[in-house]
Motif scaffolding. Structure first.
Motif, PDB file in Angstrom:
ATOM      1  N   VAL A  87      -1.526  -0.449   6.739  1.00 36.86           N
ATOM      2  CA  VAL A  87      -0.653   0.729   6.824  1.00 36.86           C
ATOM      3  C   VAL A  87      -0.816   1.468   5.499  1.00 36.86           C
ATOM      4  O   VAL A  87      -0.618   0.889   4.423  1.00 36.86           O
ATOM      5  CB  VAL A  87       0.822   0.322   7.036  1.00 36.86           C
ATOM      6  CG1 VAL A  87       1.715   1.544   7.076  1.00 36.86           C
ATOM      7  CG2 VAL A  87       0.956  -0.495   8.321  1.00 36.86           C
ATOM      8  N   THR A  88      -1.166   2.751   5.570  1.00 43.45           N
ATOM      9  CA  THR A  88      -1.467   3.502   4.349  1.00 43.45           C
ATOM     10  C   THR A  88      -0.473   4.610   4.044  1.00 43.45           C
ATOM     11  O   THR A  88      -0.549   5.223   2.974  1.00 43.45           O
ATOM     12  CB  THR A  88      -2.878   4.117   4.423  1.00 43.45           C
ATOM     13  OG1 THR A  88      -2.932   4.991   5.559  1.00 43.45           O
ATOM     14  CG2 THR A  88      -3.936   3.040   4.531  1.00 43.45           C
TER      15      THR A  88
ATOM     16  N   GLY B  37       1.648  -2.571   3.952  1.00 45.31           N
ATOM     17  CA  GLY B  37       0.380  -2.700   3.255  1.00 45.31           C
ATOM     18  C   GLY B  37      -0.722  -3.268   4.102  1.00 45.31           C
ATOM     19  O   GLY B  37      -0.842  -2.967   5.285  1.00 45.31           O
ATOM     20  N   GLY B  38      -1.491  -4.144   3.476  1.00 43.54           N
ATOM     21  CA  GLY B  38      -2.723  -4.644   4.048  1.00 43.54           C
ATOM     22  C   GLY B  38      -2.588  -5.547   5.252  1.00 43.54           C
ATOM     23  O   GLY B  38      -3.549  -5.740   5.989  1.00 43.54           O
ATOM     24  N   THR B  39      -1.430  -6.121   5.476  1.00 40.80           N
ATOM     25  CA  THR B  39      -1.278  -7.033   6.615  1.00 40.80           C
ATOM     26  C   THR B  39      -0.900  -6.307   7.900  1.00 40.80           C
ATOM     27  O   THR B  39      -0.901  -6.916   8.962  1.00 40.80           O
ATOM     28  CB  THR B  39      -0.179  -8.074   6.338  1.00 40.80           C
ATOM     29  OG1 THR B  39       1.077  -7.396   6.219  1.00 40.80           O
ATOM     30  CG2 THR B  39      -0.479  -8.862   5.074  1.00 40.80           C
TER      31      THR B  39
ATOM     32  N   HIS C 137       0.820  -1.215   0.000  1.00 42.83           N
ATOM     33  CA  HIS C 137       0.000   0.000   0.000  1.00 42.83           C
ATOM     34  C   HIS C 137       0.853   1.263   0.000  1.00 42.83           C
ATOM     35  O   HIS C 137       0.400   2.300  -0.458  1.00 42.83           O
ATOM     36  CB  HIS C 137      -0.934   0.037   1.210  1.00 42.83           C
ATOM     37  CG  HIS C 137      -2.085  -0.898   1.099  1.00 42.83           C
ATOM     38  ND1 HIS C 137      -3.341  -0.562   1.489  1.00 42.83           N
ATOM     39  CD2 HIS C 137      -2.173  -2.169   0.633  1.00 42.83           C
ATOM     40  CE1 HIS C 137      -4.163  -1.578   1.282  1.00 42.83           C
ATOM     41  NE2 HIS C 137      -3.461  -2.568   0.765  1.00 42.83           N
ATOM     42  N   CYS C 138       2.062   1.204   0.565  1.00 47.51           N
ATOM     43  CA  CYS C 138       2.897   2.398   0.636  1.00 47.51           C
ATOM     44  C   CYS C 138       4.362   2.004   0.831  1.00 47.51           C
ATOM     45  O   CYS C 138       4.672   0.886   1.226  1.00 47.51           O
ATOM     46  CB  CYS C 138       2.442   3.315   1.765  1.00 47.51           C
ATOM     47  SG  CYS C 138       2.352   2.519   3.379  1.00 47.51           S
ATOM     48  N   MET C 139       5.248   2.970   0.534  1.00 45.62           N
ATOM     49  CA  MET C 139       6.680   2.741   0.722  1.00 45.62           C
ATOM     50  C   MET C 139       7.392   4.080   0.832  1.00 45.62           C
ATOM     51  O   MET C 139       6.851   5.128   0.481  1.00 45.62           O
ATOM     52  CB  MET C 139       7.249   1.905  -0.403  1.00 45.62           C
ATOM     53  CG  MET C 139       7.099   2.502  -1.756  1.00 45.62           C
ATOM     54  SD  MET C 139       7.555   1.276  -2.989  1.00 45.62           S
ATOM     55  CE  MET C 139       6.863   2.036  -4.414  1.00 45.62           C
ATOM     56  N   ALA C 140       8.602   4.033   1.339  1.00 47.95           N
ATOM     57  CA  ALA C 140       9.459   5.210   1.458  1.00 47.95           C
ATOM     58  C   ALA C 140      10.886   4.769   1.156  1.00 47.95           C
ATOM     59  O   ALA C 140      11.270   3.633   1.418  1.00 47.95           O
ATOM     60  CB  ALA C 140       9.373   5.805   2.862  1.00 47.95           C
TER      61      ALA C 140
END
Length: 120
Positions: A114-115, A88-90, A73-76
């Motif tokens: 986590v979004t 993500g979703g977990t 769902h997201c990254m940096a």
């Protein structure tokens, strides 16, 4: 060199349009993009996918794939330290070593999706 927010936005559009593979190559449209324009690298991930791809922005080559513990769902990205965060979703957040491809740490404390992630 393009500077400021306008330059970053323009570079991101070029990256998504010209660098990232079409939907069929990732299995779905790209959902996440994190770029380090100074070091000319980017991370991408597909909608519902369970992996992150590291790209060379100059040559367009896919440098590495990272498998995750669930849908992204997201990254940096922090290329200076050669690390990235992905989640993500977990609810699992993973700290990735961009050089080796290994997961350095896992942070399992989230009880839902986590979004958003950031690092400096």
């Amino acid at each position: 060199s393009q500077g400021g927010a306008g330059g970053a936005a323009a570079a991101a559009k070029v990256c998504v349009r010209e660098l990232l593979p079409p939907t069929s190559a990732l299995g779905a449209p790209p959902c996440c993009l994190a770029a380090d324009l100074a070091h000319r690298v980017a991370l991408s991930g597909a909608v519902g996918g369970d992996s992150v791809q590291l790209w060379d922005l100059d040559g367009g080559a896919r440098l590495r794939d990272f498998r995750l513990g669930g849908p992204l769902h997201c990254m940096a990205l922090n290329w200076t330290f050669r690390i990235a965060l992905a989640a993500g979703g977990t609810g699992l957040v993973q700290l990735l070593d961009l050089e080796s491809g290994a997961t350095i740490l896992e942070f399992p404390g989230h009880c839902d999706t986590v979004t958003c992630l950031a690092m400096s």
